[in-house]
Design a protein around this motif. Structure first.
Motif, PDB file in Angstrom:
ATOM      1  N   TRP A  56     -10.056  75.984 -16.626  1.00 45.31           N
ATOM      2  CA  TRP A  56      -9.555  76.217 -15.280  1.00 45.31           C
ATOM      3  C   TRP A  56     -10.680  76.057 -14.269  1.00 45.31           C
ATOM      4  CZ3 TRP A  56      -4.382  77.147 -14.335  1.00 45.31           C
ATOM      5  CH2 TRP A  56      -3.584  77.348 -15.479  1.00 45.31           C
ATOM      6  N   GLY A  57     -10.329  75.515 -13.113  1.00 47.29           N
ATOM      7  CA  GLY A  57     -11.326  75.223 -12.097  1.00 47.29           C
ATOM      8  C   GLY A  57     -11.663  76.423 -11.229  1.00 47.29           C
ATOM      9  N   GLN A  58     -12.544  76.163 -10.255  1.00 47.31           N
ATOM     10  CA  GLN A  58     -12.962  77.198  -9.316  1.00 47.31           C
ATOM     11  C   GLN A  58     -11.813  77.574  -8.380  1.00 47.31           C
ATOM     12  OE1 GLN A  58     -16.087  78.712  -9.345  1.00 47.31           O
ATOM     13  NE2 GLN A  58     -16.261  77.564 -11.270  1.00 47.31           N
ATOM     14  N   ARG A  59     -11.944  78.752  -7.764  1.00 43.46           N
ATOM     15  CA  ARG A  59     -10.906  79.236  -6.860  1.00 43.46           C
ATOM     16  C   ARG A  59     -10.730  78.313  -5.655  1.00 43.46           C
ATOM     17  NH1 ARG A  59     -13.514  85.260  -6.531  1.00 43.46           N
ATOM     18  NH2 ARG A  59     -13.153  85.853  -8.726  1.00 43.46           N
ATOM     19  N   VAL A  60      -9.459  78.138  -5.281  1.00 41.91           N
ATOM     20  CA  VAL A  60      -9.097  77.478  -4.031  1.00 41.91           C
ATOM     21  C   VAL A  60      -8.388  78.525  -3.184  1.00 41.91           C
ATOM     22  CG1 VAL A  60      -7.713  75.671  -2.951  1.00 41.91           C
ATOM     23  CG2 VAL A  60      -8.869  75.224  -5.142  1.00 41.91           C
ATOM     24  N   MET A  61      -8.840  78.729  -1.957  1.00 39.22           N
ATOM     25  CA  MET A  61      -8.238  79.744  -1.101  1.00 39.22           C
ATOM     26  C   MET A  61      -6.861  79.289  -0.618  1.00 39.22           C
ATOM     27  SD  MET A  61      -8.654  82.788   0.166  1.00 39.22           S
ATOM     28  CE  MET A  61     -10.433  83.110   0.047  1.00 39.22           C
TER      29      MET A  61
ATOM     30  N   LYS B 268       1.997  68.353 -13.075  1.00 37.11           N
ATOM     31  CA  LYS B 268       2.239  67.228 -13.962  1.00 37.11           C
ATOM     32  C   LYS B 268       2.185  67.742 -15.388  1.00 37.11           C
ATOM     33  CE  LYS B 268       0.424  63.732 -10.789  1.00 37.11           C
ATOM     34  NZ  LYS B 268      -0.595  62.664 -10.567  1.00 37.11           N
ATOM     35  N   ASN B 269       2.259  66.824 -16.351  1.00 35.63           N
ATOM     36  CA  ASN B 269       2.360  67.232 -17.747  1.00 35.63           C
ATOM     37  C   ASN B 269       1.241  68.179 -18.163  1.00 35.63           C
ATOM     38  OD1 ASN B 269       3.476  67.205 -20.384  1.00 35.63           O
ATOM     39  ND2 ASN B 269       1.972  65.669 -21.007  1.00 35.63           N
ATOM     40  N   LYS B 270      -0.013  67.876 -17.769  1.00 33.26           N
ATOM     41  CA  LYS B 270      -1.145  68.714 -18.136  1.00 33.26           C
ATOM     42  C   LYS B 270      -1.796  69.391 -16.939  1.00 33.26           C
ATOM     43  CE  LYS B 270      -2.388  66.213 -22.366  1.00 33.26           C
ATOM     44  NZ  LYS B 270      -3.504  65.560 -23.115  1.00 33.26           N
ATOM     45  N   HIS B 271      -1.202  69.233 -15.782  1.00 32.10           N
ATOM     46  CA  HIS B 271      -1.771  69.773 -14.542  1.00 32.10           C
ATOM     47  C   HIS B 271      -1.007  71.043 -14.173  1.00 32.10           C
ATOM     48  CE1 HIS B 271      -3.382  68.803 -10.246  1.00 32.10           C
ATOM     49  NE2 HIS B 271      -3.082  70.093 -10.346  1.00 32.10           N
ATOM     50  N   PHE B 272      -1.649  72.201 -14.374  1.00 29.67           N
ATOM     51  CA  PHE B 272      -1.052  73.493 -14.082  1.00 29.67           C
ATOM     52  C   PHE B 272      -1.731  74.111 -12.871  1.00 29.67           C
ATOM     53  CE2 PHE B 272      -0.321  74.241 -18.940  1.00 29.67           C
ATOM     54  CZ  PHE B 272       0.592  73.198 -18.957  1.00 29.67           C
ATOM     55  N   VAL B 273      -0.980  74.903 -12.135  1.00 26.96           N
ATOM     56  CA  VAL B 273      -1.503  75.638 -10.988  1.00 26.96           C
ATOM     57  C   VAL B 273      -1.169  77.112 -11.180  1.00 26.96           C
ATOM     58  CG1 VAL B 273      -1.443  75.924  -8.485  1.00 26.96           C
ATOM     59  CG2 VAL B 273      -1.158  73.647  -9.481  1.00 26.96           C
ATOM     60  N   SER B 274      -2.171  77.966 -11.054  1.00 24.77           N
ATOM     61  CA  SER B 274      -1.949  79.409 -11.107  1.00 24.77           C
ATOM     62  C   SER B 274      -2.451  80.038  -9.819  1.00 24.77           C
ATOM     63  CB  SER B 274      -2.682  80.030 -12.306  1.00 24.77           C
ATOM     64  OG  SER B 274      -2.483  81.434 -12.335  1.00 24.77           O
ATOM     65  N   VAL B 275      -1.653  80.931  -9.245  1.00 29.86           N
ATOM     66  CA  VAL B 275      -2.084  81.694  -8.073  1.00 29.86           C
ATOM     67  C   VAL B 275      -2.182  83.162  -8.457  1.00 29.86           C
ATOM     68  CG1 VAL B 275      -1.136  80.115  -6.352  1.00 29.86           C
ATOM     69  CG2 VAL B 275       0.291  81.963  -7.233  1.00 29.86           C
ATOM     70  N   TYR B 276      -3.049  83.897  -7.769  1.00 26.73           N
ATOM     71  CA  TYR B 276      -3.229  85.314  -8.053  1.00 26.73           C
ATOM     72  C   TYR B 276      -3.941  85.964  -6.878  1.00 26.73           C
ATOM     73  CZ  TYR B 276      -7.433  82.957  -9.803  1.00 26.73           C
ATOM     74  OH  TYR B 276      -8.530  82.133  -9.934  1.00 26.73           O
TER      75      TYR B 276
ATOM     76  N   ILE C  58      -6.797  75.650 -10.865  1.00 27.92           N
ATOM     77  CA  ILE C  58      -6.108  74.467 -11.364  1.00 27.92           C
ATOM     78  C   ILE C  58      -6.642  74.103 -12.741  1.00 27.92           C
ATOM     79  CG2 ILE C  58      -5.687  71.999 -10.977  1.00 27.92           C
ATOM     80  CD1 ILE C  58      -6.133  72.656  -7.937  1.00 27.92           C
ATOM     81  N   SER C  59      -5.729  73.781 -13.645  1.00 27.97           N
ATOM     82  CA  SER C  59      -6.096  73.236 -14.949  1.00 27.97           C
ATOM     83  C   SER C  59      -5.593  71.808 -15.050  1.00 27.97           C
ATOM     84  CB  SER C  59      -5.497  74.085 -16.079  1.00 27.97           C
ATOM     85  OG  SER C  59      -5.761  73.486 -17.337  1.00 27.97           O
ATOM     86  N   ARG C  60      -6.466  70.898 -15.486  1.00 28.93           N
ATOM     87  CA  ARG C  60      -6.081  69.497 -15.672  1.00 28.93           C
ATOM     88  C   ARG C  60      -5.927  69.140 -17.154  1.00 28.93           C
ATOM     89  NH1 ARG C  60      -7.144  66.174 -11.305  1.00 28.93           N
ATOM     90  NH2 ARG C  60      -5.979  64.672 -12.564  1.00 28.93           N
ATOM     91  N   ASP C  61      -6.084  70.146 -18.026  1.00 31.11           N
ATOM     92  CA  ASP C  61      -6.005  69.884 -19.465  1.00 31.11           C
ATOM     93  C   ASP C  61      -5.035  70.853 -20.148  1.00 31.11           C
ATOM     94  OD1 ASP C  61      -7.497  72.209 -19.312  1.00 31.11           O
ATOM     95  OD2 ASP C  61      -9.326  71.331 -20.131  1.00 31.11           O
ATOM     96  N   ALA C  62      -3.925  71.126 -19.484  1.00 33.83           N
ATOM     97  CA  ALA C  62      -2.832  71.931 -20.047  1.00 33.83           C
ATOM     98  C   ALA C  62      -3.250  73.353 -20.377  1.00 33.83           C
ATOM     99  CB  ALA C  62      -2.242  71.248 -21.282  1.00 33.83           C
TER     100      ALA C  62
END
Length: 382
Positions: A93-98, A60-68, A85-89
């Motif tokens: 960034w949040g904790q790891r999701v497997m 979404k506008n401020k919801h980013f997802v990064s994988v690594y 995941i970032s909810r503030d553009a």
């Protein structure tokens, strides 16, 4: 006994120093990348010895997802794929999701994973991730196959799928998907290469393109030809729209065919397709785009401006970039992110007109690479 007010003063000084150091770690660099933050860092005593090769998508506008990737100690480039995941553009960034876990067997086979690429098809409420998997007992992932998953909730959960592959060989992916219209239908193009020569004297090193109309069923679209009299290992190519309407262009990492060393001079190569990715022109040097055997980013924004982000040394320290308007020349080299550390594998997507969001693997010292994943923005002048 130390008075309470003295303790309070000391505590405030310490907290101020910690905040200053943390701020310095994020901002102690030169370059045009701004809003730079650290997405994730490697734990000193954890089971992994590298954190590397990120990609990013917008939900979404401020919801980013990064994988690594998280490289398992003892392996060359294999381990787990996680997301943050970032909810503030991108500010936090949040904790790891497997996403892909090497500890979970697929039947009787234990796989390890790497090189995740995100793609959100236009108009769909899904983000796809494509990655490589190879049996855990392999020394490295040079002979891997394709694995996929999707998220319907912005990265909080991932659903694995088995892709159907008409291409029947090993592959390595690292660059993003480009959608093209051909014969009235959308075709998704995924650049890939193989390096079976590293483990097999009768193997080869080739850049090619996979295509799909569904993101589930993939087949070989075409190979990138090179001069057989002057062979170059072409790999890790990135695809973007070409100069002419309907053309697509690929800019590739290069190395010597025999020993995987930087070519002389150390530059990228490019190729153009005029039929939607099925056939490609003979690969040619890009004299203005340095390449020291390391993945660069190549893309074009909605204004028609090309961007190439790359490293200009073998040891992958700073990241630099050049821009070029359609039909123009490449700009002089500019600093993207230059600090006293190691940086590689940039991945960018356009956030809005003329502005990109970026992720790359980084570190906090010049002695060790791939101990952090960073996020930033780049504004490109037309």
């Amino acid at each position: 006994m130390v008075p309470n007010f003295v303790r309070s003063v000391v505590l405030l000084v310490v907290l101020s120093l910690i905040a200053t150091v943390s701020h310095a770690e994020e901002r102690d660099y030169e370059g045009d990348a701004f809003d730079v933050t650290t997405i994730d860092s490697l734990e000193a005593n954890g089971p992994y010895n590298k954190i590397w090769e990120p990609y990013i998508a917008k939900w979404k506008n401020k919801h980013f997802v990064s994988v690594y990737g998280l490289q398992v100690t003892g392996k060359g480039d294999m381990g787990d794929v996680v997301c943050s995941i970032s909810r503030d553009a991108g500010k936090t960034w949040g904790q790891r999701v497997m996403v892909f876990d090497h500890r979970h067997r697929n039947g009787t086979v234990q796989y390890a994973y790497n090189n995740a690429v995100l793609y959100r098809p236009p108009g769909q409420d899904l983000i796809w991730v494509f990655a490589m998997r190879a049996p855990m007992h392999y020394r490295d992932s040079e002979n891997a196959d394709l694995v996929a998953a999707y998220t319907a909730d912005g990265g909080y959960s991932w659903h694995h799928v088995e892709v159907a592959m008409d291409y029947q060989g090993s592959l390595i992916i690292v660059a993003g998907i480009e959608a093209v219209e051909r014969d009235g239908q959308t075709h998704y193009l995924l650049p890939a290469h193989r390096n079976s020569f590293r483990r097999d004297p009768h193997g080869d090193r080739r850049q090619f393109v996979l295509e799909s109309t569904s993101l589930l069923h993939w087949k070989l679209a075409g190979y990138i030809p090179y001069d057989e009299d002057k062979p170059v290992f072409l790999h890790e190519g990135g695809i973007a729209p070409g100069e002419e309407p309907g053309d697509i262009k690929m800019v590739m990492r290069t190395a010597t065919m025999d020993r995987e060393r930087p070519i002389d001079p150390p530059v990228a190569y490019s190729s153009v397709s005029k039929d939607g990715g099925r056939t490609w022109s003979l690969a040619q040097p890009e004299p203005e785009l340095p390449n020291y055997r390391s993945k660069s980013f190549f893309g074009r924004d909605n204004n028609g401006t090309y961007v190439c982000v790359y490293g200009d040394t073998v040891d992958r320290r700073g990241l630099y970039y050049k821009t070029r308007t359609t039909g123009g020349d490449w700009s002089p080299q500019k600093d993207f992110y230059v600090a006293d550390n190691r940086n590689s594998y940039p991945a960018l997507i356009e956030e809005k007109s003329g502005q990109w969001i970026a992720v790359w693997d980084s570190s906090n010292s010049p002695e060790r690479k791939r101990t952090a994943i960073r996020f930033g923005r780049l504004k490109v002048e037309e």
